[in-house]
Design a protein around this motif. Structure first.
Motif, PDB file in Angstrom:
ATOM      1  N   CYS A  55     -85.466 -39.877 -40.236  1.00 55.72           N
ATOM      2  CA  CYS A  55     -85.214 -38.591 -40.892  1.00 55.72           C
ATOM      3  C   CYS A  55     -85.422 -38.693 -42.404  1.00 55.72           C
ATOM      4  O   CYS A  55     -85.411 -39.772 -42.987  1.00 55.72           O
ATOM      5  N   GLU A  57     -83.394 -37.878 -44.821  1.00 55.19           N
ATOM      6  CA  GLU A  57     -82.252 -38.417 -45.557  1.00 55.19           C
ATOM      7  C   GLU A  57     -82.287 -39.949 -45.555  1.00 55.19           C
ATOM      8  O   GLU A  57     -81.943 -40.595 -46.548  1.00 55.19           O
ATOM      9  N   ARG A  58     -82.691 -40.523 -44.431  1.00 53.23           N
ATOM     10  CA  ARG A  58     -82.700 -41.985 -44.341  1.00 53.23           C
ATOM     11  C   ARG A  58     -83.896 -42.595 -45.069  1.00 53.23           C
ATOM     12  O   ARG A  58     -83.791 -43.697 -45.602  1.00 53.23           O
ATOM     13  N   CYS A  95     -78.435 -34.812 -39.404  1.00 57.00           N
ATOM     14  CA  CYS A  95     -78.042 -35.219 -38.056  1.00 57.00           C
ATOM     15  C   CYS A  95     -76.910 -36.249 -38.164  1.00 57.00           C
ATOM     16  O   CYS A  95     -76.566 -36.727 -39.251  1.00 57.00           O
ATOM     17  N   CYS A  98     -77.819 -39.601 -39.874  1.00 61.67           N
ATOM     18  CA  CYS A  98     -77.964 -39.486 -41.331  1.00 61.67           C
ATOM     19  C   CYS A  98     -76.610 -39.294 -41.998  1.00 61.67           C
ATOM     20  O   CYS A  98     -76.386 -39.787 -43.110  1.00 61.67           O
TER      21      CYS A  98
HETATM   22 ZN   LIG Z   1     -81.158 -37.431 -39.531  1.00 62.63          ZN
END
Ligand SMILES: [Zn+2]
Length: 137
Positions: A55, A57-58, A95, A98
């Protein structure tokens, strides 16, 4: 000067345009505001195996670690705010995976776009109450 919530959303939106999302068609961008005022961005990077997709964010968190100023190994950066923008959905909340990763870096709050496009700020403890983190060990 610290970036405004709207500026952070703009940075996240710009990062979403770099997303590699050929399978979901769901580009997402993230912008992390750090204590020193720096902003680190990321986008989702999908994989044909699906499960290895990362994702926005990661990817931003990984970039934050790579690009941080030199410090002792294991020193934990502090994320003041994390803005998240999905080009096809608003709001686009992080999610669960994250949320756990943002929590590792003591994220204070998350900013998403409301239905009108205005910034909506959410306290991190509201997104991930009773989190397991470094202080849990
Ligand atoms: Zn995520």
């Amino acid at each position: 000067m610290t970036a405004s919530d709207a500026e952070l959303l703009d940075r996240a939106r710009a990062a979403a345009h770099s997303a590699y999302a050929p399978y979901s068609g769901f580009p997402v961008g993230a912008a992390l505001l750090l204590e020193d005022g720096r902003i680190v961005t990321g986008c989702n990077v999908e994989n044909a195996s699906y499960g290895l997709t990362i994702c926005a964010e990661r990817t931003a968190a990984g970039r934050m670690i790579v690009e941080r100023e030199s410090g002792p190994p294991g020193e934990r950066p502090h994320i003041v705010a994390a803005a998240v923008v999905g080009l096809k959905a608003a709001p686009c909340h992080p999610c669960g995976a994250c949320r756990q990763v943002l929590g590792e870096f003591s994220c204070d709050r998350v900013i998403v776009e409301g239905s009108s496009g205005d910034p909506v700020s959410i306290a991190f403890t509201e997104l991930l109450p009773h989190a397991f983190g470094p202080d849990s060990l």
